[in-house]
Enzyme design. Structure first.
Site, PDB file in Angstrom:
ATOM      1  N   CYS A 158       0.901  -1.148   0.000  1.00 40.52           N
ATOM      2  CA  CYS A 158       0.000   0.000   0.000  1.00 40.52           C
ATOM      3  C   CYS A 158       0.936   1.193   0.000  1.00 40.52           C
ATOM      4  O   CYS A 158       1.948   1.199   0.715  1.00 40.52           O
ATOM      5  CB  CYS A 158      -0.876  -0.007   1.242  1.00 40.52           C
ATOM      6  SG  CYS A 158      -2.118   1.284   1.176  1.00 40.52           S
ATOM      7  N   ASN A 262      -9.909   3.487   2.678  1.00 37.98           N
ATOM      8  CA  ASN A 262      -9.187   4.756   2.769  1.00 37.98           C
ATOM      9  C   ASN A 262      -8.335   5.056   1.538  1.00 37.98           C
ATOM     10  O   ASN A 262      -7.505   5.951   1.551  1.00 37.98           O
ATOM     11  CB  ASN A 262      -8.325   4.812   4.047  1.00 37.98           C
ATOM     12  CG  ASN A 262      -7.206   3.785   4.035  1.00 37.98           C
ATOM     13  OD1 ASN A 262      -7.088   2.987   3.103  1.00 37.98           O
ATOM     14  ND2 ASN A 262      -6.400   3.807   5.071  1.00 37.98           N
ATOM     15  N   HIS A 294      -3.540   7.084  -3.654  1.00 37.14           N
ATOM     16  CA  HIS A 294      -3.233   6.173  -2.547  1.00 37.14           C
ATOM     17  C   HIS A 294      -3.938   4.844  -2.798  1.00 37.14           C
ATOM     18  O   HIS A 294      -5.166   4.791  -2.840  1.00 37.14           O
ATOM     19  CB  HIS A 294      -3.713   6.798  -1.225  1.00 37.14           C
ATOM     20  CG  HIS A 294      -3.594   5.889  -0.039  1.00 37.14           C
ATOM     21  ND1 HIS A 294      -4.602   5.733   0.893  1.00 37.14           N
ATOM     22  CD2 HIS A 294      -2.584   5.087   0.389  1.00 37.14           C
ATOM     23  CE1 HIS A 294      -4.217   4.881   1.834  1.00 37.14           C
ATOM     24  NE2 HIS A 294      -3.001   4.486   1.553  1.00 37.14           N
ATOM     25  N   ASN A 389       3.903  -0.335   3.215  1.00 39.12           N
ATOM     26  CA  ASN A 389       3.777  -1.682   3.795  1.00 39.12           C
ATOM     27  C   ASN A 389       4.746  -2.580   3.028  1.00 39.12           C
ATOM     28  O   ASN A 389       4.449  -3.020   1.912  1.00 39.12           O
ATOM     29  CB  ASN A 389       2.348  -2.225   3.602  1.00 39.12           C
ATOM     30  CG  ASN A 389       1.352  -1.698   4.604  1.00 39.12           C
ATOM     31  OD1 ASN A 389       1.695  -0.942   5.500  1.00 39.12           O
ATOM     32  ND2 ASN A 389       0.110  -2.107   4.460  1.00 39.12           N
ATOM     33  N   GLY A 438      -3.149  13.038   4.691  1.00 38.41           N
ATOM     34  CA  GLY A 438      -3.993  13.197   5.871  1.00 38.41           C
ATOM     35  C   GLY A 438      -5.395  12.720   5.533  1.00 38.41           C
ATOM     36  O   GLY A 438      -5.579  11.812   4.734  1.00 38.41           O
ATOM     37  N   SER A 444      -2.549  17.290   3.565  1.00 41.53           N
ATOM     38  CA  SER A 444      -1.514  16.260   3.479  1.00 41.53           C
ATOM     39  C   SER A 444      -0.181  17.001   3.471  1.00 41.53           C
ATOM     40  O   SER A 444      -0.149  18.235   3.335  1.00 41.53           O
ATOM     41  CB  SER A 444      -1.670  15.446   2.191  1.00 41.53           C
ATOM     42  OG  SER A 444      -2.922  14.801   2.153  1.00 41.53           O
ATOM     43  N   HIS A 463       3.461   7.429   8.107  1.00 40.58           N
ATOM     44  CA  HIS A 463       2.833   7.238   6.791  1.00 40.58           C
ATOM     45  C   HIS A 463       1.508   7.964   6.628  1.00 40.58           C
ATOM     46  O   HIS A 463       0.999   8.086   5.515  1.00 40.58           O
ATOM     47  CB  HIS A 463       2.635   5.750   6.502  1.00 40.58           C
ATOM     48  CG  HIS A 463       1.368   5.158   7.051  1.00 40.58           C
ATOM     49  ND1 HIS A 463       1.036   5.196   8.384  1.00 40.58           N
ATOM     50  CD2 HIS A 463       0.332   4.529   6.436  1.00 40.58           C
ATOM     51  CE1 HIS A 463      -0.121   4.600   8.571  1.00 40.58           C
ATOM     52  NE2 HIS A 463      -0.587   4.189   7.419  1.00 40.58           N
ATOM     53  N   ALA A 465      -2.205   9.712   8.999  1.00 40.28           N
ATOM     54  CA  ALA A 465      -2.767  10.304  10.213  1.00 40.28           C
ATOM     55  C   ALA A 465      -3.086   9.257  11.276  1.00 40.28           C
ATOM     56  O   ALA A 465      -2.917   9.503  12.456  1.00 40.28           O
ATOM     57  CB  ALA A 465      -4.030  11.088   9.864  1.00 40.28           C
ATOM     58  N   LYS A 539     -13.190   8.796  -3.773  1.00 41.03           N
ATOM     59  CA  LYS A 539     -13.072   7.706  -2.811  1.00 41.03           C
ATOM     60  C   LYS A 539     -13.710   6.456  -3.397  1.00 41.03           C
ATOM     61  O   LYS A 539     -14.620   6.537  -4.227  1.00 41.03           O
ATOM     62  CB  LYS A 539     -13.826   8.049  -1.515  1.00 41.03           C
ATOM     63  CG  LYS A 539     -13.315   9.252  -0.773  1.00 41.03           C
ATOM     64  CD  LYS A 539     -11.980   9.034  -0.145  1.00 41.03           C
ATOM     65  CE  LYS A 539     -12.052   8.137   1.068  1.00 41.03           C
ATOM     66  NZ  LYS A 539     -10.725   7.964   1.675  1.00 41.03           N
TER      67      LYS A 539
END
Lengths: 540, 156
Positions: A158, A262, A294, A389, A438, A444, A463, A465, A539
């Site tokens: 990730c 997320n 992300h 990760n 963030g 961020s 990495h 929040a 999202k």
């Protein structure tokens, strides 16, 4: 303390001996040497007997002793079977919350693992994870250390990438809502989201081996992109033949998609620059429009982790590794089980690099169509892509000598300092970009790696929040509110097919990332470069 | 064909616990197979937001695991995989059998009774059942019997 050290050394020697004996017997058995079957079984039994089948018995919260070293450093004293002490990077205010969490126990539990070097560490965004805490960092020696999938996480590689543009806020004024919709349509997102570009079996195997390089070779990026991705977008040692059909079936339709939870694609702008020299090196300026993505290795990475956890659980018992927590299951770095996990993990790492590269391509196409100019003219260049990760071999100073060690970062980002050979040439004078997202309602940050991080944390940083509310709680807090409208009033246009996801991801569900950044900056582990503010968020 | 129901639903339960990052389930039943059935159904309920399901077909699963805990986690992962990737929603769990085959060698077999996903939408993406904080407890129920509780955390 002296006898404790002696006992630890004796245990490590016994473990090495048992491992070597089992491996030698297996090798002899495999080559069909006469009389080896009994030897093999006897050796395995000997290793098994010596292997203490112990799961549990880790340190409990009430047993932990915290010693404040300075404003940002807290040490956990090594007690019981901890091989090394723990260290938490946090402010005093954060420690109050952290102490209520189980994550300090997890820091202490990680310290039990054999061959761990110096300290078990956690960054200020730490919170309760599976085995390792989220925000956990640990490095292990090659000859006595272990590899633990729990120290990488389910979502292997990730990570996050940042692109800059030549655009400013003025260029998008009055058009942000449409830009958000365009981006949302361009990048597949949401539950079980599938890519616009389905892969054949052969292509998937190539992706697992080549990572982002495959994308560039097939027209989904440029050679310049590869230079600014961690590991240049391709982890060596991947072996697709080891990856299960189930993992491949999960991954094949998903490459080039965000997923849910997320993960996000976010247009923002540079609100503030703290370090002009570094910002200039990274191509960032105040008021500039940026794009952040992300995401990770999707279902493929999860499946690889799950399957290897099972193997590692058996391996832990076989090699007699004490597990304070099952999810810390591990195998010696030199064992066949660890070698196998490395090769499969590398596949997942490459998949994630390719995933983010593919989404970048879709985003570039979307921007080009929206603004009527090529992505090149728009200056949509990749600043950097970081993993948070991962476990990998890196060279670090250990007891005054440069040594290759296996660094585990779970919810932690590499942050190599100035002068390091692995930092792209154009950034080498200032240090590696460190991208810290963030929540979708605030900001961020872009940081830079430092020598201090090299000295203390194996070149690692935070990495993100970190969550403070459970998804269930976040949905309760969001209930009855018009989250999309609330954010729009702040100038942030959110696009998602799932109101539930947006409710779970409300800004209040997360800690304030600025507090996390202040700790990193104050501790000297990463330097603040720029603050980014979101204006369009997609999202899953 | 009527599924061989392991349990009467009234004697089992599955509730979602508060957990910062993910989904935590606590399933209960008079014994392990029935608590496990409740856990499986609770997992699918999270995926579908408690959609009513009608079992129309069965799948037999056999899991090779290190021990019983590993087998249970693997079974839930199979249920999640079946739902999200295979398009099969498990409504009932039947004929649960654990076979201890020796050190670090456990087999779990079961029948998953369910239906194709076509009529239902997956509402929540569950990624993987984890070993973290996994627990099986047997506690007195206050009526002279023992009740089995299984706690499982699922990564979202």
């Amino acid at each position: 303390m002296g006898s404790k050290r002696e006992k630890r050394k004796a245990r490590a020697r016994a473990l090495q001996k048992a491992t070597a004996k089992a491996q030698a017997a297996k090798q002899a058995h495999a080559t069909g040497q006469a009389g080896t079957h009994d030897v093999c079984c006897a050796a395995e039994r000997a290793a098994g007997k010596q292997a203490q089948k112990r799961i549990g018995g880790g340190v409990k919260r009430g047993q932990l002793t915290f010693e404040q070293v300075d404003a940002y450093r807290w040490d956990i004293k090594a007690i019981g079977d901890m091989q090394v002490p723990g260290r938490i990077y946090a402010s005093e205010a954060m420690m109050a919350d952290i102490r209520r969490d189980k994550s300090p126990e997890q820091v202490a539990n990680v310290a039990h693992l054999p061959g761990i070097i110096d300290r078990s560490m956690a960054m200020p965004d730490m919170h309760w994870g599976y085995g390792f805490p989220i925000g956990g960092v640990a490095a292990f020696k090659r000859d006595t250390g272990v590899l633990s999938p729990g120290g990488v996480g389910y979502d292997i590689n990730c990570g996050v990438r940042l692109l800059r543009t030549n655009l400013t806020r003025g260029d998008v004024s009055g058009r942000v809502a449409d830009l958000a919709s365009t981006l949302h349509a361009a990048i597949p997102s949401g539950l079980g989201s599938e890519s616009h570009r389905a892969l054949s079996e052969r292509e998937l195997d190539e992706v697992l081996e080549q990572g982002a390089s495959w994308c560039v070779k097939n027209g989904y990026g440029t050679g310049r992109d590869l230079k600014v991705i961690e590991e240049r977008g391709q982890m060596a040692g991947a072996d697709p033949s080891l990856v299960s059909e189930r993992a491949k079936n999960r991954g094949r339709p998903q490459m080039g998609s965000l997923g849910s939870g997320n993960h996000f694609a976010e247009v923002g702008y540079v609100e503030e620059v703290y370090d002009e020299e570094a910002a200039k090196a990274y191509g960032l300026f105040k008021g500039q429009i940026t794009l952040m993505i992300h995401s990770g290795s999707r279902g493929l990475g999860y499946q690889i982790c799950d399957e290897n956890l099972r193997r590692m659980l058996a391996a832990s018992m076989k090699y007699g590794i004490h597990l304070p927590d099952r999810q810390l299951c591990a195998a010696p770095l030199t064992s066949p089980e660890a070698e196998r996990y490395f090769k499969e993990m590398a596949c997942a790492i490459n998949y994630a690099f390719a995933n983010r590269q593919m989404m970048t391509h879709f985003a570039r196409e979307a921007f080009a169509g929206f603004f009527g100019q090529s992505a090149q003219n728009l200056g949509l260049d990749l600043v950097y892509d970081v993993c948070h990760n991962i476990a990998k071999w890196e060279k670090h100073m250990v007891d005054g000598k440069l040594e290759e060690v296996c660094v585990h970062r779970k919810g932690a980002t590499r942050a190599f300092g100035p002068g390091h050979a692995d930092v792209p040439l154009q950034y080498r004078d200032v240090g590696q970009p460190v991208l810290i997202p963030g929540d979708m309602g605030r900001y961020s940050f872009v940081l830079k790696g430092t020598q201090k991080a090299m000295d203390e944390t194996f070149g690692s940083s935070c990495h993100g929040a970190g969550r403070r509310l459970s998804r269930k709680k976040a949905k309760e807090v969001a209930s009855g509110r018009q989250i999309f409208r609330e954010l729009q009033k702040k100038g942030i246009f959110v696009r998602s097919d799932s109101k539930r996801t947006v409710a779970e991801e409300i800004p209040e569900a997360y800690k304030d990332v600025a507090n996390v950044i202040d700790v990193m900056h104050g501790a000297g582990l990463a330097g603040k470069v720029a603050k980014l503010v979101p204006i369009a968020v997609c999202k899953g | 064909m009527t599924p061989l129901l392991v349990h009467d639903r009234t004697c089992t339960s599955c509730v979602q616990l508060d957990h910062t990052a993910d989904v935590a389930l606590l399933a209960s039943g008079p014994d392990v197979p029935r608590a496990l059935a409740a856990l499986v159904r609770g997992t699918v309920d999270v995926l579908t937001e408690d959609a009513p399901l009608e079992p129309t077909e069965a799948r037999h699963v056999t899991i090779d695991a290190v021990d019983a805990a590993d087998a249970i986690v693997a079974l839930v992962n199979d249920v999640i995989f079946a739902a999200i990737t295979d398009g099969f929603l498990t409504a009932e769990l039947a004929d649960v059998r654990f076979e201890d085959r020796g050190p670090y060698d456990m087999a779990l077999s079961a029948l998953l009774w369910g239906q194709p996903r076509s009529k239902h939408v997956i509402r929540d993406e569950l990624k993987a059942a984890t070993h973290h904080d996994f627990e099986v407890r047997h506690e007195p129920d206050g009526a002279g019997q023992t009740r089995t509780h299984i706690q499982l955390i699922i990564d979202v």
